[in-house]
Scaffold this active site. Structure first.
Site, PDB file in Angstrom:
ATOM      1  N   SER A  22      -5.246   1.884  17.628  1.00 34.79           N
ATOM      2  CA  SER A  22      -4.580   1.755  16.000  1.00 34.79           C
ATOM      3  C   SER A  22      -5.743   2.047  15.317  1.00 34.79           C
ATOM      4  O   SER A  22      -5.475   2.080  13.821  1.00 34.79           O
ATOM      5  CB  SER A  22      -3.766   0.701  15.565  1.00 34.79           C
ATOM      6  N   ASN A 109      -3.338 -11.120  19.452  1.00 37.35           N
ATOM      7  CA  ASN A 109      -2.019 -11.395  19.108  1.00 37.35           C
ATOM      8  C   ASN A 109      -2.643 -11.922  17.561  1.00 37.35           C
ATOM      9  O   ASN A 109      -1.895 -12.295  16.488  1.00 37.35           O
ATOM     10  CB  ASN A 109      -0.898 -11.606  19.949  1.00 37.35           C
ATOM     11  N   HIS A 155      27.222   4.205 -19.340  1.00 37.26           N
ATOM     12  CA  HIS A 155      27.695   5.337 -18.775  1.00 37.26           C
ATOM     13  C   HIS A 155      26.473   6.788 -19.360  1.00 37.26           C
ATOM     14  O   HIS A 155      27.317   7.428 -19.305  1.00 37.26           O
ATOM     15  CB  HIS A 155      29.245   6.280 -19.108  1.00 37.26           C
ATOM     16  N   SER A 276       4.146  24.955 -15.103  1.00 42.45           N
ATOM     17  CA  SER A 276       5.036  26.272 -14.482  1.00 42.45           C
ATOM     18  C   SER A 276       4.350  26.964 -14.040  1.00 42.45           C
ATOM     19  O   SER A 276       3.392  28.111 -14.397  1.00 42.45           O
ATOM     20  CB  SER A 276       6.510  26.161 -14.286  1.00 42.45           C
ATOM     21  N   LYS A 282       6.463  25.639 -19.764  1.00 46.96           N
ATOM     22  CA  LYS A 282       7.278  24.147 -19.290  1.00 46.96           C
ATOM     23  C   LYS A 282       5.709  23.559 -19.353  1.00 46.96           C
ATOM     24  O   LYS A 282       5.448  23.910 -19.838  1.00 46.96           O
ATOM     25  CB  LYS A 282       7.368  24.794 -18.291  1.00 46.96           C
ATOM     26  N   ASN A 284       6.439  19.696 -17.771  1.00 50.18           N
ATOM     27  CA  ASN A 284       6.585  19.351 -16.565  1.00 50.18           C
ATOM     28  C   ASN A 284       6.474  17.651 -16.379  1.00 50.18           C
ATOM     29  O   ASN A 284       5.340  17.057 -16.303  1.00 50.18           O
ATOM     30  CB  ASN A 284       6.903  19.683 -15.310  1.00 50.18           C
ATOM     31  N   GLU A 289       8.511  11.840 -12.253  1.00 50.64           N
ATOM     32  CA  GLU A 289       9.125  12.413 -11.016  1.00 50.64           C
ATOM     33  C   GLU A 289       9.135  12.172  -9.652  1.00 50.64           C
ATOM     34  O   GLU A 289       9.768  11.949  -8.773  1.00 50.64           O
ATOM     35  CB  GLU A 289       9.790  13.896 -10.994  1.00 50.64           C
ATOM     36  N   TYR A 316       4.402 -11.686  21.016  1.00 46.29           N
ATOM     37  CA  TYR A 316       4.098 -10.843  20.669  1.00 46.29           C
ATOM     38  C   TYR A 316       4.579  -9.369  21.846  1.00 46.29           C
ATOM     39  O   TYR A 316       4.623  -9.131  22.475  1.00 46.29           O
ATOM     40  CB  TYR A 316       2.687 -10.970  20.770  1.00 46.29           C
ATOM     41  N   LYS A 324       1.428  -1.898  10.678  1.00 54.25           N
ATOM     42  CA  LYS A 324       0.609  -1.605   9.438  1.00 54.25           C
ATOM     43  C   LYS A 324       0.670  -0.791   8.861  1.00 54.25           C
ATOM     44  O   LYS A 324       0.266  -0.340   7.625  1.00 54.25           O
ATOM     45  CB  LYS A 324      -0.231  -2.134  10.175  1.00 54.25           C
TER      46      LYS A 324
HETATM   47  N1  ARG Z   1      -3.782  -3.231  18.229  1.00 55.49           N
HETATM   48  C1  ARG Z   1      -3.374  -4.141  18.587  1.00 55.49           C
HETATM   49  C2  ARG Z   1      -1.794  -4.681  16.414  1.00 55.49           C
HETATM   50  O1  ARG Z   1      -1.881  -3.763  15.862  1.00 55.49           O
HETATM   51  C3  ARG Z   1      -3.558  -5.862  17.823  1.00 55.49           C
HETATM   52  C4  ARG Z   1      -2.377  -6.240  19.107  1.00 55.49           C
HETATM   53  C5  ARG Z   1      -2.989  -5.650  20.160  1.00 55.49           C
HETATM   54  N2  ARG Z   1      -2.491  -7.142  21.634  1.00 55.49           N
HETATM   55  C6  ARG Z   1      -1.732  -6.771  22.432  1.00 55.49           C
HETATM   56  N3  ARG Z   1      -1.301  -7.999  23.682  1.00 55.49           N
HETATM   57  N4  ARG Z   1      -1.941  -5.721  23.493  1.00 55.49           N
HETATM   58  O2  ARG Z   1      -1.107  -5.104  16.950  1.00 55.49           O
END
Ligand code: ARG
Length: 460
Positions: A22, A109, A155, A276, A282, A284, A289, A316, A324
């Site tokens: 991540s 966690n 309306h 455009s 144009k 725009n 939008e 968890y 995220k």
């Molecule tokens: N990268 C993980 C998340 O965003 C962090 C927590 C990971 N915990 C685990 N037990 N693998 O949720």
């Protein structure tokens, strides 16, 4: 090998490594991650769980990492699993074995639950700041247009006369409620999840009150399972942001309409419009939008979060790593939209004469004509019917209520006198709508004053 590879006999497959990681989207939480770790180390030392010298070494080491990440001297490793592992790994490289003591009485966690809260707490304040700026801008523009008569619609049909100032203040009040919603979502971020451990707390004598205080939380979360597996605050914030976007999208839709040749109520500044590639004439309203378009994507983020959570057993689950990208996308999108809308509104030109001309057509003073009769003793329903007949007559003769001769009025009802023309003049119609919340300049001024009081109170 991974830091958690104690029981593993193989390297993780490179495809799993990428899939699992991540770091691409959680690296932005590095400051929050480091702040949380510093507070954790200090609490461990205060409780005698960690030696004071070790805690000092850890805090100093984390401080150098923070400085280097900020300056760019240290780059985030794209192969790291996540920001938590990355920081811990660099710390251990820098200060040696002491770095390995940091994760005592903690889990990723509760760590990640903390980082997101810290992060979204700050983002919420930024969103509030941008909402207040746009509200302020709308209020300024409204003040300049207290007397700018335009047709009010229902309306999308011309309905009754209002002013552009009155119309803009409606949006100011929507955004004011949004400020409340965002702040309310942020309130639920004020409990500290750290100390929940992986799910079941810890046997170490930690002091969660101390960490809560150090990191500016009101109190620790009450239940450790809930502490690590609650993402309600992400959903609430995404919900509040979705409502903001819905409001911005409605305003955008009106701006698009107002820019069209059919309305021509406003002219966007050249710096906030686009051309455009083929049609030389144009200009725009792309910004409006795009805001309207991005609203759908934010709703998608909210749906992502709700769906992600709906089937998760406690506590968890890795699914939650998906929180995220969704919440950060919602946050970034709304910030982008707000900060582009404000200067666009600031620089647009209001074409007052066109608004006035549009107000003159469409019989938007018909209610006032009926009210004229009612005020002279005719029952409203009868007055309504009589006026309806006059409107039909005008349409047939190609006239307006202003140009219809008095004898035609008097044929419909002897109550009509020459003062009918003053009663149905658009200026009279607007100025007469003095009821609280209405479009008369004095009523809108009250609305402006109330919003200004709100803005001052909210700008803390
Ligand atoms: N990268 C993980 C998340 O965003 C962090 C927590 C990971 N915990 C685990 N037990 N693998 O949720």
């Amino acid at each position: 090998m991974k830091m958690w590879a104690g029981r593993f006999s193989k390297e993780v497959d490179s495809r799993v490594n990428d899939f699992n990681s991540s770091i691409r989207f959680d690296a932005r939480m590095f400051e929050q991650d480091i702040a949380g770790s510093m507070a954790h180390a200090q609490m461990l030392a205060a409780q005698g769980i960690l030696a004071k010298e070790d805690a000092d070494k850890i805090v100093d080491g984390l401080d150098t990492i923070l400085t280097d990440l900020k300056s760019g001297a240290l780059a985030v490793d794209p192969n790291a699993e996540d920001i938590h592992m990355f920081v811990e790994q660099v710390l251990t490289e820098r200060i040696g074995v002491t770095g390995k003591r940091l994760h005592t009485a903690r889990s990723r966690n509760d760590q990640v639950a903390l980082d997101i809260r810290l992060c979204l707490r700050e983002e919420s304040e930024k969103i509030v700041g941008l909402l207040l700026e746009l509200t302020e801008e709308l209020t300024r523009k409204a003040e300049e247009n207290l007397e700018t008569v335009m047709p009010g619609y229902t309306h999308l049909q011309r309905a009754q006369p209002i002013t552009f100032g009155h119309h803009l203040m409606a949006y100011a009040y929507m955004l004011a409620r949004d400020v409340g919603r965002v702040r309310d979502a942020a309130k639920r971020m004020e409990e500290l999840p750290l100390g929940s451990g992986a799910l079941a707390g810890t046997t170490y004598p930690i002091d969660r009150q101390m960490t809560a205080k150090a990191l500016g939380f009101l109190r620790p979360t009450a239940n450790s399972l809930d502490g690590v597996s609650d993402r309600d605050f992400c959903i609430e914030l995404a919900g509040a942001i979705s409502t903001v976007m819905m409001h911005l999208s409605r305003l955008s839709e009106e701006i698009v309409l107002w820019c069209s040749w059919e309305f021509k109520f406003i002219e966007l500044d050249d710096a906030f419009a686009t051309g455009s590639s083929i049609m030389p004439q144009k200009k725009n309203p792309d910004v409006a939008e795009l805001v309207r378009g991005k609203t759908g994507r934010v709703y998608g983020d909210l749906m992502t979060l709700l769906t992600m959570m709906k089937g998760l057993p406690l506590a968890y689950n890795k699914d939650m790593q998906e929180d995220k990208e969704a919440i950060f996308d919602a946050v970034d999108t709304v910030k982008l939209c707000l900060s582009t809308m404000t200067p666009m509104i600031h620089t647009m030109t209001v074409l007052k004469a066109n608004m006035r001309a549009a107000a003159a057509k469409g019989f938007i003073n018909a209610t006032d004509c009926a009210d004229y009769l009612t005020k002279k003793g005719v029952a409203f329903r009868d007055a309504y019917k009589c006026t309806g007949g006059l409107v039909a007559l005008c349409i047939q003769k190609g006239l307006t209520l202003e140009t219809l001769p008095l004898e035609e009025y008097q044929k419909a009802s002897p109550v009509f006198q020459n003062d009918i023309y003053d009663a149905i003049s658009l200026e009279t119609c607007v100025k007469g709508r003095t009821s609280e919340g209405g479009p008369s300049p004095e009523a809108v001024r009250v609305q402006i004053e109330k919003i200004r009081t709100f803005l001052t109170a909210e700008k803390r």
